[in-house]
Every structure is written in structure tokens, then in C-alpha cells.
Write an enzyme that holds these catalytic residues in place. Sequence first.
Site, PDB file in Angstrom:
ATOM      1  N   ASP A 396      -6.238 -47.996  60.107  1.00  0.00           N
ATOM      2  CA  ASP A 396      -4.956 -47.721  60.757  1.00  0.00           C
ATOM      3  C   ASP A 396      -4.283 -46.543  60.059  1.00  0.00           C
ATOM      4  O   ASP A 396      -4.193 -46.495  58.824  1.00  0.00           O
ATOM      5  CB  ASP A 396      -4.042 -48.951  60.699  1.00  0.00           C
ATOM      6  N   ASN A 404       4.607 -39.058  65.039  1.00  0.00           N
ATOM      7  CA  ASN A 404       4.933 -38.641  66.409  1.00  0.00           C
ATOM      8  C   ASN A 404       6.391 -38.241  66.526  1.00  0.00           C
ATOM      9  O   ASN A 404       6.745 -37.281  67.223  1.00  0.00           O
ATOM     10  CB  ASN A 404       4.614 -39.765  67.389  1.00  0.00           C
ATOM     11  N   ASP A 413      -1.504 -36.366  69.245  1.00  0.00           N
ATOM     12  CA  ASP A 413      -2.821 -36.413  69.890  1.00  0.00           C
ATOM     13  C   ASP A 413      -3.825 -35.556  69.128  1.00  0.00           C
ATOM     14  O   ASP A 413      -4.993 -35.936  68.946  1.00  0.00           O
ATOM     15  CB  ASP A 413      -2.719 -35.931  71.336  1.00  0.00           C
ATOM     16  N   GLU A 440      -3.387 -45.906  67.124  1.00  0.00           N
ATOM     17  CA  GLU A 440      -3.803 -45.184  65.925  1.00  0.00           C
ATOM     18  C   GLU A 440      -4.814 -45.984  65.115  1.00  0.00           C
ATOM     19  O   GLU A 440      -5.030 -45.703  63.945  1.00  0.00           O
ATOM     20  CB  GLU A 440      -2.589 -44.851  65.051  1.00  0.00           C
TER      21      GLU A 440
END
Length: 523
Positions: A396, A404, A413, A440
Site C-alpha cells: 500500500d 492526490n 495516476d 493504491e
Amino acid sequence: MNTSRSRQHPISAANGPGRGQRRQLNLLFQMGASALVIAFTLITLTGWYLWHSYNLAVTRSQINTQNLTQALSQHANDTFVQSEAILTELVALVETSPTDPAGLAVLQQVFRQKTSEQPQIHSLSLYDAAGKMIVTANQNLPANTDYADREYYLYHRDNTSTAIHIGKVIRSRITGELILPISLRVEHPDGRFAGVLLESVVIDYFKNFYTRFVISDDSTLMMMLNNGTVLYHQPYNEKLIGTNISNTPLYKNNIRSRSSGIVTTSMSSEKEEKVYSYVHLPSFPVVVTAGLSLDQAFIDWKRDALSHIAMVLIILTVIGLLGVVLTRQVRARMQVEETLRLTQSELRKTNATLEQMARRDSLTGLYNRRHFDLQLLSEFTRGAQESCPLGLILIDIDFFKQFNDIYGHVAGDECLRRVGKALGSVPLRLRDVVARYGGEEFIILLPNTDAEGAMVVAERAMAEVAQLAIPHQASPGGRLTMSIGVFVGLPGTQWETPSKMITRADMALYQAKHAGRDRICVA
């Protein structure tokens, strides 16, 4: 001489059209035979593909219903185990407590405390040997304390078993709610019947859990007693709770005689067949079943079948039209054969491309969750058969939401693409799988790998991503880091299902997160 030539000319003229007609008939026959062969081949290939994909759809629906049943049965078993523990603890207290007002007041406080601690408990009540309620978790006893007509009281009065008793769903006389009675016999020191201790589990507790599962309106989730009495039904229908399904094909031919299974059957002769998975709880007289309608199970297969059939019909129509042209010229015939060959090649390439796209994550290029789940099931089965360990590495990205928020979703992305490329570059064996697990999260499947080997791969994965040196302001070190959970288990032993192994890897990941992130933890 002239006479001889005049006699031979009509014969030659007659033979010329005959040979040409025979050539035309031969050409028509060849074209007709070729068209039939091609049509038969296409239909056969399409039929085989549809049969194969149908079996895959059946397998997927069976796996889905089996997984759903496992989740529901685990929830039910945990609920009854907890109820059994509470009742056993309280019965020991009841049997040693005085029955004077002061002693009963103490019991009421204990009952109220237990009820407040467990959200599923509607109430705890104690009845004496005559069926009179003498203690309840509620503030006051009800006006009518006579419960000698209740099934759980009659059961314990007439049976000396000290195991918990799960009765059919009843309506509470105090609140009017539907409750599931779970009770335990209370005895005097000499073994004589002294009363009943009752734990009432509110049905809404099961309703709230079952409604979390997204299923179609024509699918079914049920919990029932071993005798077929329905304790809960989803979609929720109060009229079905308390009914008995012991006369249905599902119960008579399967549930009654087997501890678990997957079967395609119906609840009655009037209703459609469904794919049912069922399991008896090992320690309690309860059965959990999940049924997925065949229409729902095959909805994707039907759509795919229709598209293939439509494509085949179009191709056959084209072949037929071209066949008409081919009867007039040989060149057109060769062109049609070439067109057919190319069309078949394109169909195979298209099917291969679609299959590849269905198993790949479009953002990272890694395998997706669907491919991983299929490989996990396959390797889990192989590991159970060959007694080989199976390793899972759950990854993770730390503080990805903040990433983000700071850099934007486009940068997020791109970050995922770079991380996925880095993980994909880790040296692995042929059967090892690196996949994007969702969001993620990434996951690595390592068949026939011990803990030491799994740790080596996890360290390589962390090193590959660390080399990217992606800046991250919200991360303590100013760069993008990962938390990794590693678990290696032996399928078929204490790890009965793949989902339990994933849960252990997730627990290790949680430990890595809790310990400060940017680290590897082993379950």
C-alpha cells in the site's frame, strides 16, 4: 468434304455448352461444399467457445455463492459462539447467586451491562422453573411475567441438555420486535430444572449485516435451523421468517443429507432454478445458504453469446453473398477464401486481445484483481494438493490520498503507473503474479515460497520503488514510501480459504501502517 464439315460442326457446338455447363455445375458444387464446410466450422467453433464460456460462468457463479456463504456462515457462527459464551458465563453466575431481591438486583445490573456491550442483544431474561420471568435487562418486569408457553422454556424443561438452544424466530411480547431466542438451561446443584436463561438477538442485527451484500432482487440469502425453519431471509420478507422449507428440493435432496455443497436447484416446482451454496455450522443446528439466479449468473455470458452469434450470422451472410459471386468467377472465389481466412484470424486476435484486456489493469499495465483472484484460487488448490506454502505480499502506498490532494489526480495516476512499472520489474518466477489489487494497493502472489523467500521479494519491491525517489511533501521523509504486509501459509491446513490468507496479509500490512509506515511486517 463440305458435307463432312457441315455434319461435324453441330456436334462440336453441342459438346462445347455441355462441357461448360459441367464446369459450372462443378464450380457450384465446389463453392457449395466449401460454403458448407466453412459454415459448419464457424458454427462448431462458436458452439465450442460458447460451451467453454458457459462452464466458466457456472464456475464463477459457484465460487461467488460459495464465498458469500462462507462469509455469512462465519458471521452466524461468530454470533452464536459469542452468545454461547455470554450465556455460559451468566448461567454460572445465576446458579451461584441468591434468589432474594438483592441477588436479583445484582443479576439485573449484570444483564443490563451485557446488553449494552453487545449490539445484537435485544434483551437478557431469566425465568424460574415455572416459566415466570424473574430478571430482565429492562428497567422493570413486564405486566405479564408468565412465559411458560414459549418453545424455549418447554424445550429446556423437558430436556436435560446443557447446550445452548436456538429456537425459531418469535415476536417480543415487550417491544413487538422479531427476535431470535438463544437459551440455556439453569439447574439446581442436584441437576433438577431451575429455569431458563434467554438471550434475545434482534433480527435487525442480521438484517443490517445481510443488506451489505449487493445481490439482485431474484437472488436469495437465508439462515435456517437444521429442520428447515427459516430464521432470516434476504431480500427481507417478514412473511417468510418462520416458514419451513423442508419440503423443497433444495432441502430434501441436499441440505438434509450433506454438510455443505453447491447445487443448481429450485425452492419449489413453480420457481426458477438457482445456483445454491449451503453449509451447516459445525457447532450449532443452523444452516446458511446463498442462491444466485441463473439469469444473473449468466447475464454476461448471454450478452457475449449474442454478440458471437450475431458475428457468426454476419460472417455466414457475407460468405453466402460472396458464394453467389464466386459461382461466376474463380478469382472472386479465391478472394472470398482469403477474406474468410483473414476474418477468422482477426476473430482469434480480437478474442485474444479482449481476454488479455480483461485481465490487465488499464492504468498500470499489471494484472488486475480478476486475474489475481483466479490465479490465487488455482495456486491455493495446487498448494493444498501438493502441501506447498503460498506467499502473499500486500503493498500500500503511504499517504496516497494526501499525494492526490497536493499534486492532483493526474500526477497520482502517473505515480501509480511508475510504481506499477517498478513492481513489474522485480525479478520473479514464471508462476509468480504481480497485480494491482485496487486503488493504491498492489499484491504479489508467490506459489511454493517460504517466508524467507517472500521477504526477499518484498525487500526487492520496496527497493525498486525507493529508487524512483518520487517527491511527496506529506510523507515524513519527503519521498513516496510504501508499507508492506507479508504472509506465508500452507493452504488446506488452518487456512481453509484464500480470503483468510489475504486477511492475514492485510493484518500484516495494518501492522506496518500502525508501526509508522515505510516498512515491512510479517504476519
